[in-house]
Each structure stands twice: as structure tokens, then as C-alpha cells.
Design a protein around this motif. Structure first.
Motif, PDB file in Angstrom:
ATOM      1  N   LYS A   1       8.888   6.389   5.458  1.00 16.89           N
ATOM      2  CA  LYS A   1      10.173   7.035   5.160  1.00 16.89           C
ATOM      3  C   LYS A   1      11.154   6.042   4.532  1.00 16.89           C
ATOM      4  CE  LYS A   1      11.019   8.746   9.255  1.00 16.89           C
ATOM      5  NZ  LYS A   1      11.771   9.504  10.291  1.00 16.89           N
ATOM      6  N   GLU A   2      11.132   4.802   5.030  1.00 17.29           N
ATOM      7  CA  GLU A   2      12.030   3.776   4.492  1.00 17.29           C
ATOM      8  C   GLU A   2      11.692   3.452   3.034  1.00 17.29           C
ATOM      9  OE1 GLU A   2      12.551  -1.028   4.788  1.00 17.29           O
ATOM     10  OE2 GLU A   2      11.941   0.028   6.612  1.00 17.29           O
ATOM     11  N   LEU A   3      10.410   3.294   2.748  1.00 17.92           N
ATOM     12  CA  LEU A   3       9.993   2.871   1.411  1.00 17.92           C
ATOM     13  C   LEU A   3       9.950   4.010   0.391  1.00 17.92           C
ATOM     14  CD1 LEU A   3       7.096   0.391   2.322  1.00 17.92           C
ATOM     15  CD2 LEU A   3       9.424  -0.158   1.645  1.00 17.92           C
ATOM     16  N   LYS A   4       9.681   5.217   0.868  1.00 13.47           N
ATOM     17  CA  LYS A   4       9.523   6.339  -0.048  1.00 13.47           C
ATOM     18  C   LYS A   4      10.783   7.181  -0.216  1.00 13.47           C
ATOM     19  CE  LYS A   4       5.311   6.027  -1.509  1.00 13.47           C
ATOM     20  NZ  LYS A   4       5.100   5.611  -2.909  1.00 13.47           N
ATOM     21  N   GLY A   5      11.697   7.099   0.720  1.00 11.42           N
ATOM     22  CA  GLY A   5      12.909   7.900   0.594  1.00 11.42           C
ATOM     23  C   GLY A   5      12.662   9.353   0.940  1.00 11.42           C
TER      24      GLY A   5
ATOM     25  N   ILE B   1       4.663   3.045  11.478  1.00  4.37           N
ATOM     26  CA  ILE B   1       4.084   3.283  10.152  1.00  4.37           C
ATOM     27  C   ILE B   1       4.831   4.422   9.463  1.00  4.37           C
ATOM     28  CG2 ILE B   1       2.030   3.997   8.875  1.00  4.37           C
ATOM     29  CD1 ILE B   1       1.721   1.263  10.023  1.00  4.37           C
ATOM     30  N   TRP B   2       5.052   5.502  10.197  1.00  3.39           N
ATOM     31  CA  TRP B   2       5.769   6.645   9.647  1.00  3.39           C
ATOM     32  C   TRP B   2       7.199   6.262   9.281  1.00  3.39           C
ATOM     33  CZ3 TRP B   2       5.847  10.567   6.882  1.00  3.39           C
ATOM     34  CH2 TRP B   2       6.801  11.585   6.972  1.00  3.39           C
TER      35      TRP B   2
ATOM     36  N   TRP C   1       7.674  15.360  12.963  1.00  2.76           N
ATOM     37  CA  TRP C   1       7.772  14.544  11.744  1.00  2.76           C
ATOM     38  C   TRP C   1       7.801  15.394  10.471  1.00  2.76           C
ATOM     39  CZ3 TRP C   1       3.485  10.444  13.268  1.00  2.76           C
ATOM     40  CH2 TRP C   1       4.007   9.605  14.263  1.00  2.76           C
ATOM     41  N   SER C   2       7.648  16.696  10.607  1.00  3.78           N
ATOM     42  CA  SER C   2       7.619  17.625   9.465  1.00  3.78           C
ATOM     43  C   SER C   2       6.491  17.303   8.494  1.00  3.78           C
ATOM     44  CB  SER C   2       8.966  17.601   8.714  1.00  3.78           C
ATOM     45  OG  SER C   2      10.000  18.027   9.561  1.00  3.78           O
TER      46      SER C   2
ATOM     47  N   SER D   1       0.832  -1.206   0.000  1.00  2.00           N
ATOM     48  CA  SER D   1       0.000   0.000   0.000  1.00  2.00           C
ATOM     49  C   SER D   1       0.864   1.252   0.000  1.00  2.00           C
ATOM     50  CB  SER D   1      -0.925   0.011   1.220  1.00  2.00           C
ATOM     51  OG  SER D   1      -1.860  -1.044   1.162  1.00  2.00           O
ATOM     52  N   ILE D   2       1.943   1.219   0.774  1.00  2.73           N
ATOM     53  CA  ILE D   2       2.843   2.373   0.841  1.00  2.73           C
ATOM     54  C   ILE D   2       3.557   2.580  -0.486  1.00  2.73           C
ATOM     55  CG2 ILE D   2       4.947   3.290   1.913  1.00  2.73           C
ATOM     56  CD1 ILE D   2       4.045   1.931   4.516  1.00  2.73           C
TER      57      ILE D   2
END
Length: 232
Positions: A116-120, A111-112, A155-156, A86-87
Motif C-alpha cells: 500500500k505504501e509503495l503502490k498508493g 507486506i500488505w 484488506w479489500s 519486487s513490489i
């Protein structure tokens, strides 16, 4: 295996006419209620656990018709592969917690981290932290609005409090999320002139060329012609 993982984690969602929004959060925080309130305008009191549901709404992107696809994910941690998929496919994300549960806010941390890991580079991705059930009494609150905003700032990402029950900030949530999209202009308002023209043509065919006196129905939602993505 590591090389394959890295290729997947940095891959952007494939280009299509769909704009995919993924909703995450612990069980019982009101993810489904928010989506159903937005899509159907309804609210259900009972809690029914979700594995994964997808809702679609026709929208207008830069004067073209496309689809807003909202994925309502499970609140369980039993489906990590589904979560990662899904991410990887998502264009924007809504992270929901209940203002009556500090634990539900804590459960958004992994989840956050995974997003960040998957999207860069997450700075270019629309993400909204949402404190739902803000209609509840002060006595039941465990997370203040200030605390929610502070977490979002850390988390910006953006922040908003909502109530699916009273329909507070529900449409505003999705509109603001789409406003944050940087790769294309998106909005919840349709190209009303084009929609009216299509309705006129349809009614002409149905009535053999005769348009009823009240045949010109207005588009759902306010606004004129805008080069944005909007929901019907």
C-alpha cells in the motif's frame, strides 16, 4: 532522501510486454510449490528456502504474445531492498499463508502495508490472499476458511484457498488474479487459431511442405479465440 523515496513509491511499473506477478509469504507456506505446480505441474515434498526465483510463461495479451513473469520471493525478512524492488516492479500480487499457521497470516500484515505504501492506490491492483495447504486435516488447521476470507475482506482484496500438493485451485488462482487486471485484458487461454496456424507452418517447413496426418496439435488449455492474456 524523502523526496526521492516518494517519487519511487508512487511510480507505476514500467510498460513492457511482461506481466509481472509477485508472490509473498513466510518461509514454508508453499509459495514455491504453488508456482512450480502452476508452471511445471510438479510438486516437491522437501522444503528448500528461496532467496528469489523468477519463472516465465508465454501468454497471449489482446491477441499479442507476451510473458507472464512470476517472482517467487524469499520468506525471510533479511532482504528489504529486494522486497521493495519486487513490489515497485510488480503488476499483481499473491499473499500466501499456510492454513496450518496463524503466524504465517500475521506475517503478511507488514507486506500488505508495504504494498500500500509503495503502490498508493491499491484498488486498481490485482491482489489475492491465498490460504495454502487446505488439503491438511482439520486437526492441523489454525486458520479457518472463514477467518481467511474475513482478513481478505478487511484488506479489500480477493481470497482463495489452495493446495499445491493436490493441485486444488492452483490454475484457478492465477486465472482469477489475471481476471482482476483492469488496465489490460488478461487470461490463461491462448489464441488457439493463431497457435495452430504457427504449428502448421512450422511442421510444413520441417517436412518440406508435407503435413503429417496428426500434425495439427491442439493448443494447451481450452478455449477459442479470446482477446485475453493466457498461458501456454
Amino acid at each position: 532522501m524523502t523526496e526521492q523515496k516518494n517519487q519511487v513509491t508512487r511510480a507505476a511499473p514500467e510498460q513492457s510486454n511482461d506481466y509481472r506477478v509477485v508472490v509473498f509469504g513466510a518461509g514454508g507456506v508453499g509459495k514455491s510449490s504453488l508456482v512450480l505446480r502452476f508452471i511445471k505441474g510438479t510438486f516437491r515434498e522437501s522444503y528448500i528456502p528461496t532467496i528469489e526465483d523468477t519463472y516465465r510463461q508465454v501468454i497471449s495479451c489482446n491477441k499479442n504474445i507476451c510473458t507472464l513473469q512470476i517472482t517467487d520471493t524469499t520468506g525471510s525478512h533479511q532482504f528489504p531492498a529486494m522486497q521493495r524492488l519486487s513490489i515497485s516492479k510488480g503488476h499483481a500480487f499473491i499473499l500466501v499463508y499456510s492454513v496450518c499457521s496463524k503466524q504465517s497470516l500475521e506475517e503478511l500484515r507488514p507486506i500488505w502495508a508495504l504494498i500500500k505504501e509503495l503502490k498508493g492506490d491499491v484498488n486498481s491492483i490485482p491482489v489475492m490472499l491465498v490460504g495454502n495447504k487446505c488439503d491438511e486435516s482439520t486437526e492441523l488447521r489454525e486458520v479457518s476458511q472463514i477467518e481467511g476470507q474475513a482478513q481478505a475482506t478487511t484488506w479489500s482484496i480477493s481470497f482463495m484457498e489452495t493446495s499445491a500438493k493436490t493441485n486444488h485451485n492452483v490454475t484457478e488462482l492465477f486465472q482469477e488474479l489475471l481476471n482482476m487486471e483492469k488496465t489490460r485484458t488478461v487470461s490463461l487461454q491462448l489464441d488457439t487459431k493463431k497457435q495452430k496456424k504457427q504449428k502448421k507452418e512450422k511442421k510444413c517447413k520441417e517436412t518440406n511442405g508435407a503435413i503429417p496426418e496428426n500434425g495439427e496439435a491442439g493448443a494447451s488449455g481450452a478455449g477459442g479465440v479470446k482477446e485475453k492474456c493466457g498461458v501456454m
